[in-house]
Write an enzyme that holds these catalytic residues in place. Sequence first.
Site, PDB file in Angstrom:
ATOM      1  N   THR A 140       0.840  -1.182   0.000  1.00 42.23           N
ATOM      2  CA  THR A 140       0.000   0.000   0.000  1.00 42.23           C
ATOM      3  C   THR A 140       0.872   1.227   0.000  1.00 42.23           C
ATOM      4  O   THR A 140       2.071   1.143   0.288  1.00 42.23           O
ATOM      5  CB  THR A 140      -0.923   0.015   1.241  1.00 42.23           C
ATOM      6  N   ALA A 142      -6.010  -5.335   6.583  1.00 43.15           N
ATOM      7  CA  ALA A 142      -7.211  -4.529   6.319  1.00 43.15           C
ATOM      8  C   ALA A 142      -8.236  -4.693   7.431  1.00 43.15           C
ATOM      9  O   ALA A 142      -8.832  -3.712   7.898  1.00 43.15           O
ATOM     10  CB  ALA A 142      -7.824  -4.926   4.980  1.00 43.15           C
TER      11      ALA A 142
END
Lengths: 197, 282
Positions: free
Chosen positions: B64, B112
Amino acid sequence: MDAQFAISGRDFVISVTDKGLRNSILKMKMDQDKTCQLSSHTFMSVSGEPGDTSNFSEYIQGNVKLYSVRNAQDLSPSETANFIRGELADALRSRSPSQVNLLVAGYDKGTNEAALYWIDYLSAMAKVPFAAHGYCGYFLYAVMDREYTADITLDGAKALIKKCFEVLKTRFIIDYSDYTIKVVDKSGTRVLSQDEL
Amino acid sequence: MNRLAEQLAANDMSEFGLHNNNDSAAIAGPSFQLAAGSNPAAFAHHFIDAKSEKDSLIKIAHGTTTLAFKFKDGVIVATDSRATAGNVIASQTVKKVIEINPYLLGTMAGGAADCSFWERVLGMECRLYELRNKKRISVAAASKMLANLVYRYKGMGLSMGTMVAGWDEKGPGLYYVDSEGQRIANDLFSVGSGSTYAYGILDSHYRYDMEVEEALDVARRAIYHATHRDAYSGGIVRMYWVRETGWEAFPLEDVGQLYYRYHPEIQLTNSAESPLTVAPLA
């Protein structure tokens, strides 16, 4: 990898920590204060596991402050250091040990003497004239052993610290750009800048 | 009673894959039928990153790029939107900015589920704070709550590198909190596998006294450059601006299209020999 060392004379202790917070190959913050003020005449520098450092410091800071409030009197540096060591030792074989290395520096207003205590993450403690934690010790102990005398003055200690900076700059892979330099003596704690050395 | 037990015991349950032991008077009872060829160790091995996690914790996708910075008019928060599972792109439209409440934002890097769950819990705690104290919670307090929360789980496998951004009485606030228990305040952070690339852009162009348009441009470019070089970042750029009145979101931009916007000299052609040509400079 933190730089953390300190030198004490008869009536002062001068402590040095670097200001960098590093995460893997990144520098996340370069103006972090790694010392924790416990009372007007005692503080400690902290390094070790992220998370444990801030939590343990805040816990000790709260408890030392509580003692001062309850008893209208500060803990002496020796009492503070022994309290800290005891807490670290209790935590060591519990569900939540704290992986922190400390240098507790203070001026005892009762006996008019300065004191420096080295405490490691296994809660071993020693009262020492000078000490370091981490890799910087490998470079600095020789310099401190050579130059230190029991009646060293504050100016002498400042000169010694400058020599320490030189060694680290010349030989250590990490380039520490800035340091937090704190002095505790009869008049309390104050921060010095690198230029004031 | 015994007759009933015998009747039940005598039932042929073999069509359901269940077998009775008719020797004893007691009812043997149904047994579980497991999936064919099940091998829990092999199944889990696919998800366990044994090399880096010697305690065999579940392998978390860290791919990310997220960034946030304070400037004179507030806080800009920008992220990419790619989720990878090993070598496969699982999604290009992930929301890595979590809206904790109308004036607090959190970013997602690491696991997540860890990020979104705990930041939702944080949102709940912030609301409770408001109800109890009749005032909004400060960014420092909110981030401290989150840090203390995850500190309890330290060493148990949570993976979270998040930034908490907001505006409170002290002005713009930005903290980095991670699952190690670290909590630091600074003007500028970038987290994730693409963070080093983003820092390259941020460190050379960031100024505290930027105007909003310039700040958004720096953030957009930082995410774009990170997605260009980091395989595990990509998708779209999500940007938010946290101001005194709360956060506002900005239109989404595909990083593929940003490539052509930032390189106007490169144009797609339909030529079979060289589908991508550099147009001659005018």
